[in-house]
Design an enzyme around this catalytic site. Sequence first.
Site, PDB file in Angstrom:
ATOM      1  N   SER A 118      38.571   4.915  31.888  1.00 31.22           N
ATOM      2  CA  SER A 118      37.774   5.787  31.018  1.00 31.22           C
ATOM      3  C   SER A 118      38.622   6.964  30.573  1.00 31.22           C
ATOM      4  O   SER A 118      39.508   7.399  31.315  1.00 31.22           O
ATOM      5  CB  SER A 118      36.568   6.335  31.787  1.00 31.22           C
ATOM      6  OG  SER A 118      36.993   7.294  32.743  1.00 31.22           O
ATOM      7  N   ASP A 119      38.370   7.476  29.382  1.00 35.23           N
ATOM      8  CA  ASP A 119      38.924   8.794  29.089  1.00 35.23           C
ATOM      9  C   ASP A 119      38.287   9.768  30.093  1.00 35.23           C
ATOM     10  O   ASP A 119      37.225   9.491  30.665  1.00 35.23           O
ATOM     11  CB  ASP A 119      38.688   9.230  27.632  1.00 35.23           C
ATOM     12  CG  ASP A 119      39.660  10.347  27.221  1.00 35.23           C
ATOM     13  OD1 ASP A 119      40.280  10.977  28.109  1.00 35.23           O
ATOM     14  OD2 ASP A 119      39.794  10.607  26.005  1.00 35.23           O
ATOM     15  N   TRP A 120      38.960  10.880  30.304  1.00 32.64           N
ATOM     16  CA  TRP A 120      38.583  11.783  31.404  1.00 32.64           C
ATOM     17  C   TRP A 120      37.169  12.347  31.195  1.00 32.64           C
ATOM     18  O   TRP A 120      36.919  13.031  30.217  1.00 32.64           O
ATOM     19  CB  TRP A 120      39.639  12.880  31.529  1.00 32.64           C
ATOM     20  CG  TRP A 120      40.747  12.536  32.494  1.00 32.64           C
ATOM     21  CD1 TRP A 120      41.200  13.331  33.506  1.00 32.64           C
ATOM     22  CD2 TRP A 120      41.520  11.328  32.572  1.00 32.64           C
ATOM     23  NE1 TRP A 120      42.200  12.683  34.209  1.00 32.64           N
ATOM     24  CE2 TRP A 120      42.406  11.464  33.673  1.00 32.64           C
ATOM     25  CE3 TRP A 120      41.529  10.120  31.866  1.00 32.64           C
ATOM     26  CZ2 TRP A 120      43.308  10.461  34.048  1.00 32.64           C
ATOM     27  CZ3 TRP A 120      42.420   9.125  32.232  1.00 32.64           C
ATOM     28  CH2 TRP A 120      43.291   9.312  33.310  1.00 32.64           C
ATOM     29  N   ALA A 141      34.587  10.479  30.506  1.00 33.36           N
ATOM     30  CA  ALA A 141      33.844   9.721  29.484  1.00 33.36           C
ATOM     31  C   ALA A 141      32.796   8.784  30.090  1.00 33.36           C
ATOM     32  O   ALA A 141      31.928   8.291  29.365  1.00 33.36           O
ATOM     33  CB  ALA A 141      34.806   8.932  28.601  1.00 33.36           C
TER      34      ALA A 141
END
Length: 794
Positions: free
Chosen positions: A221-223, A225
């Site tokens: 995941s993006d941080w 997200a």
Amino acid sequence: MEDHIEELLAELDLDGKLRLISGAGLFRMAGDPTLGITEMPISDGPSGVRGENWDERDPSVSLPSGTAIAATWDPALLTEIGALIAAEARRKGVYAVLGPTINLHRSPLGGRHFECFSEDPLLTAEMADAYVRAVQAHGVSACPKHYVANDSETDRFTVDVRVDERALRELYLYPFERTVEAGAWMIMDAYNAVDGTTMTENSLLDEPLKGTWGFDGVVVSDWTAVRTTESAARGTDLCMPGPPYLWGEPLAAAVRAGEIAESAIDDKVRRILRFAQRVGALDGTPQATPVFSDEQAQDLVRRVAAQAMVLVRNNGVLPLNSDTTVALLGPSAGEPRFLGGGSATVIPGHTTTPVEGLTGRLPLTHTAGVHLSEDLVPAPLAIMTDPETGEPGLSARYLKDNTVLGIQHRGTSRLVLLGEPLAAQSDTVEMRTRLRADIGGDWQIGFGGVGHIRLDIDGETVLAENVAPASSDPAAALLNPPQRHVTRMLAAGDEIEVRLVTSIEAAMPGLGILLGATLGIRRPQRDAEEEFAAAVELARAADTAVVVVGTTEQIESEGVDRISLRLPGRQDDLVAAVAAVNPRTVVVVNSGAPVEMPWRDDVAAVLLAWFPGQEFGAALADVLTGATEPGGRLPTTWPGTMADVPVLNTTPVHGVLDYSEGIHVGYRAWLRAGTEPAYPFGHGLGYTTWSTDDLVVADRTVSLTVTNTGDRRGKHVVQAYLSRPDSAVDRPARWLAGFTAVTLAPGESRTVSLSLPDRAFQHWGPGGWETEPGEFTVQLGTSVADLPHTASVS
Ligand code: BGC
């Protein structure tokens, strides 16, 4: 390998599995000691390897940013760059580098434009493919990001992008498809939603990514997200950052209650185990990487920066003779931007500014002419003395309930507390230094930061305030926090004792502490009019004026889109005033993305330098003096004015950003609108002359003989575009189908061949990938607007 993974999986109970699918820390994947898996640090990327912390005591090589890399049009260069990135990763104990950033330049307003390669999916894909192969060849994972349609920053955590299936497949997904083919071990999904579903839960993770394309690596995941515990049933495999939060205890309960199938967790764990195996964290030692000395790294960055610089205009003034006197002007000459702002930031141990790079290479005078911002800058090391050691720098004390937990002696006045282990245990950080005024006048002294902040000068409290963040985006709060200052009249040589005390605040859940703290200054400055006039006088007196203009971290950075393409401050006025007194004016543009250049036809030369990495000055001197050719070609259309840009808007309406232009993005949109940009996609000049002859088409391979007809070595980029005049489907007027870069000695000829990929002939139709039968037209030349060779291909 797969059997072993199944054996390991069988040894894990549910808690063991869940430990692996969330981070162990901010930039660290979990391990499992009983299975022999070490914890795996991972790091931003993409233009250098920061490591787990932002700390000047462990600096990183800063490479040219994405637009610069793509401007080389030379994927082969990435073999060397990839080796350096892998070497940096290994040196810092990092298993995956979070890059490349392969979203597209949909609008020039996009805040992370500088980080992405191009407006064209093929150029992006070729660079991305080469990056992934080059880094992973050394056993370090790349991580192409952000899957998908994360092409702008406004409301980036929540924006819902509406994009039609054809544009998605042909443009936005294509670079990701190619990195899967290149064997990427990790891919990052994006913050935004596509067609109503946030990307960490979106079915695009299943199809095409893990389905048709067969991606067998980790979707990280993006941080922050990951939004829900339930999302663990969907395609994201690794929830970052850690320690476990949404996918910790609440997920264990949901699986035990049968609300989420354990098989969904098993699939993630298999992928993470496979990743651990690939990067050498499973019962093994990571693969050895090449080792670069500082000199080797600097030499590579300098070469690539010069290969990336795009000369868009030259009336013959460049290259400069070694005895030409130069007035070096502009705010970015002495205070350039080496890299773009946000998570791509690294802290280089060595930099050269244009002033430093040109000193000694050409007879030089210098003044800025214009100061770009009224902001404080971190106090430079040269004027700080650590009161405890007597060495340059400051001392940072970390306290919890008034007890000192640790003291650091630091060589910077900009502390990033995010990821700093001492900060994580403390409630307060105190920075102390002795500041020496190196010139006399009104000094501004203050701080940038968020939280309860107190500034003492010579034992007296001069500022005390509870400062709230100006934006809800952590990147902005961290890198661009609010500032406060006081003014002190100091004589040259005066010293003052400065103490900055900052509370360490909790940030958003899952992210831990958020803050940085900066002790800032602003030196006394000449009156703005006087400064401007002084620059014009230097220009008048010199043979040549070189004006280095650029953007600032405030306007070109992660977390915000731009609202204007104008250069900030009075830079346009400065260029115009200098050009009026010196006909041999060269403008160097230090930006990651297009800016308006209203003076472009009134100056002798314009060189686009991008964010060129730490060796900016040395590379610029090489190019200006002709030691090296400027090797770049535009990876993105450069507009004349913002009003001309056909696809511009990045502001969602009621949360929705509609890509209503479909497949007509970048030069495709310009061609459709029939508007002339300032400089077209693919354009760029060198210092020699060329002839190209004998176009031959055999099946889908086109060849052309390229001859260097000048008297010095040079680089030529052959570009091939396809078109389909009487197509039954809506198509761009033409589209890039292949390219290659050749470097030839004077008089040398070479026949270059381009195999145009099948995909270049396909479009996404109701039945998937389709090829319209019949003839296509292929055109070859040096930009999308200069295509002298034409043939048919079927
Ligand atoms: C960015 C990512 C980055 C991550 C970790 C996010 O805000 O969008 O590109 O890798 O932070 O720093």
